[in-house]
Design a protein around this motif. Structure first.
Motif, PDB file in Angstrom:
ATOM      1  N   THR A 216      14.706   8.576  12.720  1.00 27.29           N
ATOM      2  CA  THR A 216      15.928   8.086  12.094  1.00 27.29           C
ATOM      3  C   THR A 216      17.145   8.483  12.927  1.00 27.29           C
TER       4      THR A 216
ATOM      5  N   ARG B 111       7.153   0.792  12.586  1.00 25.06           N
ATOM      6  CA  ARG B 111       7.050   0.783  11.138  1.00 25.06           C
ATOM      7  C   ARG B 111       5.580   0.792  10.744  1.00 25.06           C
TER       8      ARG B 111
ATOM      9  N   SER C  91      19.542   4.195   3.463  1.00 30.15           N
ATOM     10  CA  SER C  91      18.272   3.465   3.565  1.00 30.15           C
ATOM     11  C   SER C  91      17.574   3.302   2.233  1.00 30.15           C
TER      12      SER C  91
ATOM     13  N   GLY D 277      17.841   1.430  -0.227  1.00 29.49           N
ATOM     14  CA  GLY D 277      17.526   0.082  -0.672  1.00 29.49           C
ATOM     15  C   GLY D 277      16.224  -0.454  -0.134  1.00 29.49           C
ATOM     16  N   SER D 278      15.728   0.132   0.939  1.00 32.98           N
ATOM     17  CA  SER D 278      14.475  -0.349   1.540  1.00 32.98           C
ATOM     18  C   SER D 278      13.244   0.326   0.946  1.00 32.98           C
TER      19      SER D 278
ATOM     20  N   THR E 104      10.542   1.395  -2.045  1.00 30.73           N
ATOM     21  CA  THR E 104       9.937   0.930  -3.284  1.00 30.73           C
ATOM     22  C   THR E 104       9.180   2.100  -3.920  1.00 30.73           C
TER      23      THR E 104
ATOM     24  N   SER F  20       8.786   3.825   2.011  1.00 27.12           N
ATOM     25  CA  SER F  20       9.359   2.782   2.860  1.00 27.12           C
ATOM     26  C   SER F  20       8.454   2.570   4.063  1.00 27.12           C
ATOM     27  N   ASN F  21       8.239   1.325   4.446  1.00 28.95           N
ATOM     28  CA  ASN F  21       7.469   1.028   5.656  1.00 28.95           C
ATOM     29  C   ASN F  21       8.231   1.401   6.921  1.00 28.95           C
ATOM     30  N   ASP F  22       9.500   1.752   6.780  1.00 25.61           N
ATOM     31  CA  ASP F  22      10.296   2.197   7.916  1.00 25.61           C
ATOM     32  C   ASP F  22      10.263   3.715   8.081  1.00 25.61           C
TER      33      ASP F  22
END
Length: 233
Positions: free
Chosen positions: A75, A87, A159, A161-162, A164, A179-181
Protein backbone atom coordinates in the motif's frame (compact mmCIF):
# COMPACT_ATOMS: atom_id res chain seq x y z
CA UNK A 1 10.83 -19.52 12.91
CA UNK A 2 9.81 -16.91 10.31
CA UNK A 3 11.04 -17.04 6.70
CA UNK A 4 10.61 -14.00 4.47
CA UNK A 5 10.50 -14.64 0.70
CA UNK A 6 10.74 -12.24 -2.21
CA UNK A 7 10.74 -14.05 -5.53
CA UNK A 8 10.51 -12.51 -8.97
CA UNK A 9 7.75 -14.76 -10.32
CA UNK A 10 5.89 -13.00 -13.14
CA UNK A 11 3.48 -14.00 -15.88
CA UNK A 12 0.36 -16.11 -15.94
CA UNK A 13 0.60 -19.50 -14.27
CA UNK A 14 4.39 -19.59 -14.20
CA UNK A 15 4.33 -21.98 -11.25
CA UNK A 16 1.65 -24.65 -11.64
CA UNK A 17 0.76 -26.86 -8.63
CA UNK A 18 1.98 -29.96 -10.47
CA UNK A 19 5.20 -28.39 -11.75
CA UNK A 20 8.06 -30.90 -11.53
CA UNK A 21 10.57 -28.06 -11.38
CA UNK A 22 8.98 -26.60 -8.25
CA UNK A 23 8.14 -29.95 -6.63
CA UNK A 24 11.08 -29.64 -4.19
CA UNK A 25 9.74 -26.24 -3.11
CA UNK A 26 6.27 -27.56 -2.34
CA UNK A 27 7.84 -30.46 -0.46
CA UNK A 28 9.96 -28.02 1.56
CA UNK A 29 6.90 -25.93 2.40
CA UNK A 30 5.09 -28.96 3.73
CA UNK A 31 8.09 -29.98 5.78
CA UNK A 32 8.37 -26.44 7.18
CA UNK A 33 4.78 -26.27 8.42
CA UNK A 34 4.82 -29.89 9.54
CA UNK A 35 8.09 -30.06 11.48
CA UNK A 36 9.26 -26.46 11.97
CA UNK A 37 9.45 -25.14 15.54
CA UNK A 38 9.02 -28.60 16.98
CA UNK A 39 5.81 -29.27 15.07
CA UNK A 40 4.23 -25.82 15.56
CA UNK A 41 5.21 -24.89 12.01
CA UNK A 42 7.49 -22.34 10.40
CA UNK A 43 5.79 -19.07 9.43
CA UNK A 44 6.26 -18.45 5.69
CA UNK A 45 5.79 -14.91 4.35
CA UNK A 46 5.77 -14.05 0.62
CA UNK A 47 5.75 -10.80 -1.33
CA UNK A 48 2.65 -10.89 -3.54
CA UNK A 49 4.44 -9.59 -6.64
CA UNK A 50 4.59 -6.39 -8.66
CA UNK A 51 2.80 -7.24 -11.92
CA UNK A 52 -0.54 -5.53 -11.39
CA UNK A 53 -0.14 -3.52 -14.60
CA UNK A 54 -0.05 -6.82 -16.50
CA UNK A 55 -3.32 -7.89 -14.79
CA UNK A 56 -1.49 -10.58 -12.84
CA UNK A 57 -3.32 -12.25 -9.95
CA UNK A 58 -1.79 -14.38 -7.22
CA UNK A 59 -4.47 -16.95 -7.93
CA UNK A 60 -2.48 -17.71 -11.08
CA UNK A 61 0.67 -18.41 -9.07
CA UNK A 62 0.72 -21.58 -7.00
CA UNK A 63 3.52 -20.23 -4.80
CA UNK A 64 1.94 -17.02 -3.54
CA UNK A 65 -1.59 -18.47 -3.45
CA UNK A 66 -0.54 -21.48 -1.37
CA UNK A 67 -2.59 -21.40 1.87
CA UNK A 68 0.50 -22.35 3.86
CA UNK A 69 2.16 -19.00 3.07
CA UNK A 70 1.24 -15.43 3.97
CA UNK A 71 0.94 -13.36 0.79
CA UNK A 72 1.50 -9.65 1.40
CA UNK A 73 0.25 -6.78 -0.78
CA UNK A 74 1.74 -3.27 -0.87
CA UNK A 75 0.00 0.00 0.00
CA UNK A 76 0.86 3.67 -0.02
CA UNK A 77 1.35 5.48 3.29
CA UNK A 78 -2.32 6.50 3.04
CA UNK A 79 -3.48 2.90 2.84
CA UNK A 80 -4.29 2.75 -0.87
CA UNK A 81 -3.14 -0.22 -2.92
CA UNK A 82 -0.14 0.64 -5.07
CA UNK A 83 -0.34 0.54 -8.85
CA UNK A 84 2.08 -2.41 -8.97
CA UNK A 85 0.85 -4.73 -6.20
CA UNK A 86 -0.71 -7.99 -7.41
CA UNK A 87 -4.30 -8.57 -6.41
CA UNK A 88 -6.05 -11.84 -5.60
CA UNK A 89 -8.31 -13.77 -3.25
CA UNK A 90 -5.27 -15.46 -1.71
CA UNK A 91 -3.86 -12.27 -0.17
CA UNK A 92 -3.78 -12.35 3.62
CA UNK A 93 -2.62 -8.87 4.58
CA UNK A 94 -0.76 -5.77 3.40
CA UNK A 95 1.83 -3.23 4.51
CA UNK A 96 3.42 -0.05 3.15
CA UNK A 97 5.42 -0.81 0.03
CA UNK A 98 5.91 2.61 -1.56
CA UNK A 99 8.64 5.12 -0.64
CA UNK A 100 10.16 2.77 1.91
CA UNK A 101 13.50 3.78 3.39
CA UNK A 102 15.78 0.76 3.03
CA UNK A 103 19.52 0.28 3.68
CA UNK A 104 21.68 0.04 0.61
CA UNK A 105 23.34 -3.37 0.38
CA UNK A 106 27.10 -3.68 0.33
CA UNK A 107 29.87 -2.70 2.73
CA UNK A 108 31.04 0.09 0.46
CA UNK A 109 27.67 1.80 0.20
CA UNK A 110 28.07 5.41 -0.89
CA UNK A 111 24.61 6.57 0.18
CA UNK A 112 23.61 4.36 3.07
CA UNK A 113 19.90 4.24 2.23
CA UNK A 114 17.58 4.08 -0.76
CA UNK A 115 13.93 5.05 -1.16
CA UNK A 116 12.47 1.81 -2.51
CA UNK A 117 9.13 0.38 -3.61
CA UNK A 118 7.66 -3.07 -4.15
CA UNK A 119 5.84 -5.83 -2.31
CA UNK A 120 9.35 -7.03 -1.42
CA UNK A 121 9.49 -4.11 1.02
CA UNK A 122 6.01 -4.74 2.43
CA UNK A 123 6.53 -8.43 3.21
CA UNK A 124 9.49 -7.94 5.61
CA UNK A 125 7.32 -5.70 7.80
CA UNK A 126 4.81 -8.53 8.17
CA UNK A 127 7.63 -10.99 8.86
CA UNK A 128 8.96 -8.72 11.61
CA UNK A 129 5.51 -8.47 13.20
CA UNK A 130 5.11 -12.26 13.03
CA UNK A 131 8.45 -12.60 14.82
CA UNK A 132 7.25 -10.24 17.56
CA UNK A 133 4.09 -12.33 17.90
CA UNK A 134 6.13 -15.47 18.40
CA UNK A 135 8.34 -13.67 20.90
CA UNK A 136 5.39 -12.93 23.20
CA UNK A 137 3.74 -16.31 22.57
CA UNK A 138 6.12 -18.99 21.26
CA UNK A 139 3.37 -21.62 21.50
CA UNK A 140 1.44 -20.25 18.50
CA UNK A 141 0.93 -22.66 15.61
CA UNK A 142 1.54 -21.40 12.08
CA UNK A 143 -2.20 -21.28 11.47
CA UNK A 144 -2.70 -19.23 14.65
CA UNK A 145 -0.24 -16.67 13.28
CA UNK A 146 -2.23 -16.40 10.06
CA UNK A 147 -5.55 -16.06 11.90
CA UNK A 148 -4.21 -13.38 14.23
CA UNK A 149 -2.76 -11.44 11.29
CA UNK A 150 -6.13 -11.54 9.53
CA UNK A 151 -7.91 -10.34 12.67
CA UNK A 152 -5.33 -7.60 13.30
CA UNK A 153 -5.55 -6.16 9.78
CA UNK A 154 -7.81 -3.16 9.25
CA UNK A 155 -9.48 -1.51 6.28
CA UNK A 156 -7.87 1.93 5.86
CA UNK A 157 -10.50 4.65 5.28
CA UNK A 158 -9.35 5.59 1.74
CA UNK A 159 -9.76 1.95 0.66
CA UNK A 160 -12.69 0.90 2.83
CA UNK A 161 -15.11 1.06 -0.09
CA UNK A 162 -13.34 -1.80 -1.84
CA UNK A 163 -13.84 -4.19 1.09
CA UNK A 164 -16.62 -6.72 1.40
CA UNK A 165 -17.66 -8.91 4.35
CA UNK A 166 -16.97 -12.62 4.06
CA UNK A 167 -19.14 -15.45 5.34
CA UNK A 168 -17.27 -16.06 8.58
CA UNK A 169 -19.24 -16.05 11.82
CA UNK A 170 -16.47 -15.93 14.39
CA UNK A 171 -15.52 -12.25 14.41
CA UNK A 172 -17.69 -10.08 16.67
CA UNK A 173 -20.63 -12.27 15.75
CA UNK A 174 -20.22 -11.68 12.04
CA UNK A 175 -17.92 -11.89 9.07
CA UNK A 176 -14.53 -10.29 8.46
CA UNK A 177 -13.86 -7.57 5.93
CA UNK A 178 -11.74 -8.52 2.94
CA UNK A 179 -10.40 -6.95 -0.24
CA UNK A 180 -8.86 -8.55 -3.33
CA UNK A 181 -6.43 -5.63 -3.29
CA UNK A 182 -5.29 -5.70 0.36
CA UNK A 183 -6.40 -9.04 1.78
CA UNK A 184 -7.86 -8.53 5.26
CA UNK A 185 -6.34 -5.05 5.30
CA UNK A 186 -3.22 -3.29 6.58
CA UNK A 187 -1.57 -5.13 9.46
CA UNK A 188 -1.54 -3.32 12.81
CA UNK A 189 1.56 -4.43 14.73
CA UNK A 190 0.24 -3.40 18.15
CA UNK A 191 -3.04 -5.27 17.73
CA UNK A 192 -1.29 -8.35 16.35
CA UNK A 193 1.18 -8.59 19.24
CA UNK A 194 -1.50 -8.04 21.87
CA UNK A 195 -3.75 -10.66 20.30
CA UNK A 196 -0.83 -13.09 20.19
CA UNK A 197 -0.10 -12.46 23.85
CA UNK A 198 -3.66 -13.40 24.85
CA UNK A 199 -4.12 -16.25 22.32
CA UNK A 200 -4.84 -19.64 23.91
CA UNK A 201 -5.37 -21.81 20.84
CA UNK A 202 -2.78 -23.91 19.06
CA UNK A 203 -3.57 -24.58 15.41
CA UNK A 204 -0.89 -26.61 13.64
CA UNK A 205 -0.61 -28.87 10.64
CA UNK A 206 -1.30 -31.87 12.88
CA UNK A 207 -4.82 -30.71 13.76
CA UNK A 208 -5.64 -29.18 10.39
CA UNK A 209 -8.94 -30.52 9.06
CA UNK A 210 -9.23 -30.59 5.28
CA UNK A 211 -12.65 -31.11 3.75
CA UNK A 212 -13.17 -31.86 0.07
CA UNK A 213 -16.54 -31.36 -1.53
CA UNK A 214 -17.35 -32.51 -5.05
CA UNK A 215 -20.40 -31.57 -7.07
CA UNK A 216 -21.19 -33.18 -10.41
CA UNK A 217 -23.82 -32.02 -12.86
CA UNK A 218 -24.71 -33.02 -16.37
CA UNK A 219 -25.23 -30.38 -19.04
CA UNK A 220 -26.66 -30.63 -22.50
CA UNK A 221 -26.93 -28.14 -25.33
CA UNK A 222 -30.42 -27.74 -26.73
CA UNK A 223 -30.97 -28.59 -30.38
CA UNK A 224 -30.54 -25.57 -32.59
CA UNK A 225 -28.27 -23.71 -30.15
CA UNK A 226 -25.87 -21.31 -31.85
CA UNK A 227 -22.40 -20.06 -31.05
CA UNK A 228 -23.93 -16.90 -29.66
CA UNK A 229 -25.96 -18.81 -27.06
CA UNK A 230 -24.83 -18.36 -23.44
CA UNK A 231 -25.44 -20.43 -20.35
CA UNK A 232 -25.41 -18.92 -16.88
CA UNK A 233 -24.41 -21.11 -13.95
Amino acid sequence: AVINNSWGIGGYGVVAPGSAYYAPWFSAVQQAVDTGRGGLGTVLVFAAGNDRAAADDIGLQAVTSDPRVIAVAATTAAGVVTDFSNRGAGLLTSAIGLDVLAPEPGQNSAHGYYIMYGTSFAAPQVSAIAALMLQVNPDLGWRDVQEIIAAASYAPPPSAGSFTTNGAGNWNGGGMHFSNDLGFGVLDANVAVNLARAWNLQSTDANLLQVTQTQAAGWSVAAGATASSRMQV
